[in-house]
Design a protein around this motif. Structure first.
Motif, PDB file in Angstrom:
ATOM      1  N   ASP A  52       1.844   8.993  -6.418  1.00  0.00           N
ATOM      2  CA  ASP A  52       2.231  10.378  -6.159  1.00  0.00           C
ATOM      3  C   ASP A  52       3.270  10.858  -7.162  1.00  0.00           C
ATOM      4  OD1 ASP A  52       2.056  12.760  -4.442  1.00  0.00           O
ATOM      5  OD2 ASP A  52       4.112  12.276  -3.868  1.00  0.00           O
ATOM      6  N   TYR A  53       4.104   9.928  -7.639  1.00  0.00           N
ATOM      7  CA  TYR A  53       5.118  10.267  -8.649  1.00  0.00           C
ATOM      8  C   TYR A  53       4.554  10.251 -10.066  1.00  0.00           C
ATOM      9  CZ  TYR A  53       8.606   9.282  -4.984  1.00  0.00           C
ATOM     10  OH  TYR A  53       9.341   9.285  -3.835  1.00  0.00           O
ATOM     11  N   ARG A  54       3.243  10.002 -10.195  1.00  0.00           N
ATOM     12  CA  ARG A  54       2.550   9.970 -11.487  1.00  0.00           C
ATOM     13  C   ARG A  54       2.844   8.721 -12.292  1.00  0.00           C
ATOM     14  NH1 ARG A  54       2.867  16.278 -13.674  1.00  0.00           N
ATOM     15  NH2 ARG A  54       2.455  17.264 -11.661  1.00  0.00           N
ATOM     16  N   ALA A  55       3.154   7.644 -11.613  1.00  0.00           N
ATOM     17  CA  ALA A  55       3.228   6.347 -12.271  1.00  0.00           C
ATOM     18  C   ALA A  55       1.842   5.711 -12.232  1.00  0.00           C
ATOM     19  CB  ALA A  55       4.242   5.444 -11.580  1.00  0.00           C
ATOM     20  N   THR A  56       1.594   4.772 -13.141  1.00  0.00           N
ATOM     21  CA  THR A  56       0.345   4.030 -13.156  1.00  0.00           C
ATOM     22  C   THR A  56       0.595   2.652 -12.566  1.00  0.00           C
ATOM     23  OG1 THR A  56      -0.417   5.174 -15.143  1.00  0.00           O
ATOM     24  CG2 THR A  56      -1.487   3.088 -14.609  1.00  0.00           C
ATOM     25  N   VAL A  57      -0.250   2.224 -11.632  1.00  0.00           N
ATOM     26  CA  VAL A  57      -0.054   0.951 -10.943  1.00  0.00           C
ATOM     27  C   VAL A  57      -1.227   0.024 -11.246  1.00  0.00           C
ATOM     28  CG1 VAL A  57       0.280  -0.192  -8.728  1.00  0.00           C
ATOM     29  CG2 VAL A  57       1.228   2.096  -9.099  1.00  0.00           C
ATOM     30  N   THR A  58      -0.890  -1.218 -11.612  1.00  0.00           N
ATOM     31  CA  THR A  58      -1.882  -2.254 -11.877  1.00  0.00           C
ATOM     32  C   THR A  58      -1.542  -3.482 -11.047  1.00  0.00           C
ATOM     33  OG1 THR A  58      -2.070  -1.464 -14.166  1.00  0.00           O
ATOM     34  CG2 THR A  58      -2.996  -3.623 -13.682  1.00  0.00           C
ATOM     35  N   HIS A  59      -2.569  -4.190 -10.570  1.00  0.00           N
ATOM     36  CA  HIS A  59      -2.357  -5.396  -9.777  1.00  0.00           C
ATOM     37  C   HIS A  59      -2.855  -6.614 -10.546  1.00  0.00           C
ATOM     38  CE1 HIS A  59      -1.516  -3.234  -5.935  1.00  0.00           C
ATOM     39  NE2 HIS A  59      -2.275  -2.307  -6.512  1.00  0.00           N
TER      40      HIS A  59
ATOM     41  N   VAL B  33      11.429  -0.397  -3.142  1.00  0.00           N
ATOM     42  CA  VAL B  33      11.482   0.218  -1.817  1.00  0.00           C
ATOM     43  C   VAL B  33      10.164   0.950  -1.553  1.00  0.00           C
ATOM     44  CG1 VAL B  33      12.779   1.727  -0.274  1.00  0.00           C
ATOM     45  CG2 VAL B  33      13.963   0.537  -2.134  1.00  0.00           C
ATOM     46  N   ALA B  34       9.414   0.491  -0.565  1.00  0.00           N
ATOM     47  CA  ALA B  34       8.102   1.072  -0.290  1.00  0.00           C
ATOM     48  C   ALA B  34       8.207   2.511   0.207  1.00  0.00           C
ATOM     49  CB  ALA B  34       7.363   0.219   0.736  1.00  0.00           C
ATOM     50  N   GLU B  35       9.126   2.776   1.122  1.00  0.00           N
ATOM     51  CA  GLU B  35       9.207   4.092   1.749  1.00  0.00           C
ATOM     52  C   GLU B  35       9.458   5.202   0.739  1.00  0.00           C
ATOM     53  OE1 GLU B  35      11.162   5.643   5.817  1.00  0.00           O
ATOM     54  OE2 GLU B  35      12.632   5.121   4.295  1.00  0.00           O
TER      55      GLU B  35
ATOM     56  N   PRO C 200      26.293  -6.423  -5.526  1.00  0.00           N
ATOM     57  CA  PRO C 200      26.329  -4.966  -5.333  1.00  0.00           C
ATOM     58  C   PRO C 200      27.274  -4.233  -6.273  1.00  0.00           C
ATOM     59  CG  PRO C 200      27.495  -6.100  -3.562  1.00  0.00           C
ATOM     60  CD  PRO C 200      26.822  -7.157  -4.369  1.00  0.00           C
ATOM     61  N   THR C 201      28.070  -4.977  -7.069  1.00  0.00           N
ATOM     62  CA  THR C 201      28.996  -4.315  -8.001  1.00  0.00           C
ATOM     63  C   THR C 201      28.358  -4.057  -9.363  1.00  0.00           C
ATOM     64  OG1 THR C 201      29.921  -6.406  -8.840  1.00  0.00           O
ATOM     65  CG2 THR C 201      30.936  -5.463  -6.869  1.00  0.00           C
ATOM     66  N   ARG C 202      27.157  -4.582  -9.598  1.00  0.00           N
ATOM     67  CA  ARG C 202      26.497  -4.352 -10.885  1.00  0.00           C
ATOM     68  C   ARG C 202      26.049  -2.889 -11.009  1.00  0.00           C
ATOM     69  NH1 ARG C 202      22.042  -9.233 -11.116  1.00  0.00           N
ATOM     70  NH2 ARG C 202      23.463 -10.993 -11.454  1.00  0.00           N
ATOM     71  N   PRO C 203      25.958  -2.377 -12.248  1.00  0.00           N
ATOM     72  CA  PRO C 203      25.359  -1.049 -12.431  1.00  0.00           C
ATOM     73  C   PRO C 203      23.916  -1.052 -11.945  1.00  0.00           C
ATOM     74  CG  PRO C 203      26.470  -1.788 -14.434  1.00  0.00           C
ATOM     75  CD  PRO C 203      26.422  -2.969 -13.510  1.00  0.00           C
ATOM     76  N   VAL C 204      23.517  -0.021 -11.223  1.00  0.00           N
ATOM     77  CA  VAL C 204      22.182   0.039 -10.628  1.00  0.00           C
ATOM     78  C   VAL C 204      21.439   1.268 -11.146  1.00  0.00           C
ATOM     79  CG1 VAL C 204      20.929   0.393  -8.473  1.00  0.00           C
ATOM     80  CG2 VAL C 204      22.801  -1.246  -8.552  1.00  0.00           C
ATOM     81  N   THR C 205      20.171   1.088 -11.473  1.00  0.00           N
ATOM     82  CA  THR C 205      19.299   2.195 -11.856  1.00  0.00           C
ATOM     83  C   THR C 205      18.181   2.304 -10.829  1.00  0.00           C
ATOM     84  OG1 THR C 205      19.734   1.798 -14.207  1.00  0.00           O
ATOM     85  CG2 THR C 205      17.837   3.167 -13.669  1.00  0.00           C
ATOM     86  N   LEU C 206      17.986   3.489 -10.281  1.00  0.00           N
ATOM     87  CA  LEU C 206      16.912   3.736  -9.316  1.00  0.00           C
ATOM     88  C   LEU C 206      15.800   4.496 -10.022  1.00  0.00           C
ATOM     89  CD1 LEU C 206      19.075   4.896  -6.251  1.00  0.00           C
ATOM     90  CD2 LEU C 206      18.424   2.579  -6.903  1.00  0.00           C
ATOM     91  N   VAL C 207      14.610   3.932 -10.025  1.00  0.00           N
ATOM     92  CA  VAL C 207      13.475   4.517 -10.738  1.00  0.00           C
ATOM     93  C   VAL C 207      12.423   4.928  -9.725  1.00  0.00           C
ATOM     94  CG1 VAL C 207      11.698   4.144 -12.478  1.00  0.00           C
ATOM     95  CG2 VAL C 207      13.936   3.051 -12.728  1.00  0.00           C
ATOM     96  N   SER C 208      12.166   6.213  -9.613  1.00  0.00           N
ATOM     97  CA  SER C 208      11.117   6.723  -8.733  1.00  0.00           C
ATOM     98  C   SER C 208      10.143   7.526  -9.586  1.00  0.00           C
ATOM     99  CB  SER C 208      11.704   7.588  -7.616  1.00  0.00           C
ATOM    100  OG  SER C 208      12.551   6.834  -6.784  1.00  0.00           O
ATOM    101  N   GLY C 209       9.245   6.830 -10.264  1.00  0.00           N
ATOM    102  CA  GLY C 209       8.279   7.485 -11.140  1.00  0.00           C
ATOM    103  C   GLY C 209       8.856   7.770 -12.512  1.00  0.00           C
TER     104      GLY C 209
ATOM    105  N   GLU D 101       0.828  -1.210   0.000  1.00  0.00           N
ATOM    106  CA  GLU D 101       0.000   0.000   0.000  1.00  0.00           C
ATOM    107  C   GLU D 101       0.863   1.261   0.000  1.00  0.00           C
ATOM    108  OE1 GLU D 101      -3.531   2.112   2.709  1.00  0.00           O
ATOM    109  OE2 GLU D 101      -2.722   0.147   3.262  1.00  0.00           O
ATOM    110  N   LEU D 102       1.939   1.247   0.790  1.00  0.00           N
ATOM    111  CA  LEU D 102       2.837   2.399   0.827  1.00  0.00           C
ATOM    112  C   LEU D 102       3.553   2.584  -0.500  1.00  0.00           C
ATOM    113  CD1 LEU D 102       4.202   4.674   2.427  1.00  0.00           C
ATOM    114  CD2 LEU D 102       5.872   2.991   3.251  1.00  0.00           C
ATOM    115  N   LEU D 103       4.030   1.490  -1.098  1.00  0.00           N
ATOM    116  CA  LEU D 103       4.697   1.579  -2.396  1.00  0.00           C
ATOM    117  C   LEU D 103       3.761   2.166  -3.448  1.00  0.00           C
ATOM    118  CD1 LEU D 103       7.083   0.895  -4.307  1.00  0.00           C
ATOM    119  CD2 LEU D 103       6.009  -1.354  -4.635  1.00  0.00           C
ATOM    120  N   VAL D 104       2.532   1.674  -3.487  1.00  0.00           N
ATOM    121  CA  VAL D 104       1.557   2.173  -4.469  1.00  0.00           C
ATOM    122  C   VAL D 104       1.288   3.657  -4.252  1.00  0.00           C
ATOM    123  CG1 VAL D 104      -0.842   2.007  -5.246  1.00  0.00           C
ATOM    124  CG2 VAL D 104       0.487  -0.081  -4.823  1.00  0.00           C
ATOM    125  N   ASP D 105       1.139   4.061  -2.990  1.00  0.00           N
ATOM    126  CA  ASP D 105       0.891   5.470  -2.682  1.00  0.00           C
ATOM    127  C   ASP D 105       2.016   6.354  -3.219  1.00  0.00           C
ATOM    128  OD1 ASP D 105      -0.577   7.609  -0.966  1.00  0.00           O
ATOM    129  OD2 ASP D 105       1.511   7.721  -0.281  1.00  0.00           O
TER     130      ASP D 105
END
Length: 237
Positions: free
Chosen positions: A77-84, A151-153, A200-209, A69-73
């Motif tokens: 809020d970031y204007r992503a579309t969420v489907t279950h 990451v939900a938070e 942890p040595t792989r290239p990482v992409t963080l996507v927040s919306g 629920e927190l992740l979806v919220d």
């Protein structure tokens, strides 16, 4: 003494930073389904961090439904579309999200069954050649990937170039990204997410919306540094 000499003098005076010692018991292995306590305190009395449900790093109870629920919220809020959906409905749900998309790019290890209901063209990276920037910048093209952990938070999807996520190029060039997230991949906070990365040595992409910036006169512009549209498909179970 010149400015350069002063800077070099200060740099030479800096003491080496001691290596970080990881406490015994921290799990940096691959993602496993279900609760997996990590990071117990040295005295064994403090509550351990869990991957889904139980007590989190702050000592508060965080159940799997609350995390979802927190992740979806955050994502909305970031204007992503969420489907279950459930695992049996994954192919049908993806086909619905790709209803108006003529072609889709996928990483090498994306399960073939995910797009079994999609009638359009599927372009798999590396088969027979790696997709180029020109290929991925084609109008109307979407990309479908999995993720390493969510990451939900912070409402953040973490991609670590795993076989179902592919090269960073795949998710940074197309205008539309559809990311499949299993509920057992959702954790509470960033430190726990980093501990769950397989390597942890792989290239990482963080996507927040969707990609967005407000650099120019504080006007929000989307799609500048990555996809303009982000769909997140959360798969239960």
């Amino acid at each position: 003494m010149t400015a350069r000499e002063e800077i070099m003098r200060r740099l030479r005076a800096v003491r080496p930073i001691p290596p970080v010692t990881v406490p015994r018991g921290y799990d940096r292995g691959p993602i496993a389904a279900g609760p997996a306590p990590t990071g117990p305190a040295a005295d064994g009395n403090a509550p351990a961090t869990t991957t889904s449900g139980g007590t989190d790093a702050s000592g508060t109870d965080a159940s799997a439904p609350e995390l979802i629920e927190l992740l979806v919220d955050r994502l909305v809020d970031y204007r992503a579309t969420v489907t279950h959906c459930d695992p049996a409905g994954l192919a049908r749900a993806l086909a619905g999200l790709l209803d108006d998309v003529p072609a889709v790019a996928v990483p090498p290890g994306l399960p073939g069954g995910w797009l079994s209901a999609y009638p359009g063209t599927v372009r798999r990276d590396g088969a027979p050649r790696p997709l180029t920037v020109t290929d991925l910048d084609e109008p109307g093209l979407a990309v479908v990937t999995g993720c390493a952990v969510a990451v939900a938070e912070t409402g953040t999807l973490i991609l670590d170039t795993g076989t179902d996520q592919g090269r960073r190029l795949l998710t940074l060039v197309p205008d539309h990204h559809i990311c499949v997230v299993r509920t057992d991949q959702v954790v509470d906070r960033v430190p726990e997410a980093l501990r769950r990365l397989a390597d942890p040595t792989r290239p990482v992409t963080l996507v927040s919306g969707p990609s967005a910036t407000s650099d120019i006169e504080l006007n929000r512009v989307e799609g500048v540094h990555g996809p303009r549209r982000l769909d997140v498909l959360i798969v239960a179970g």
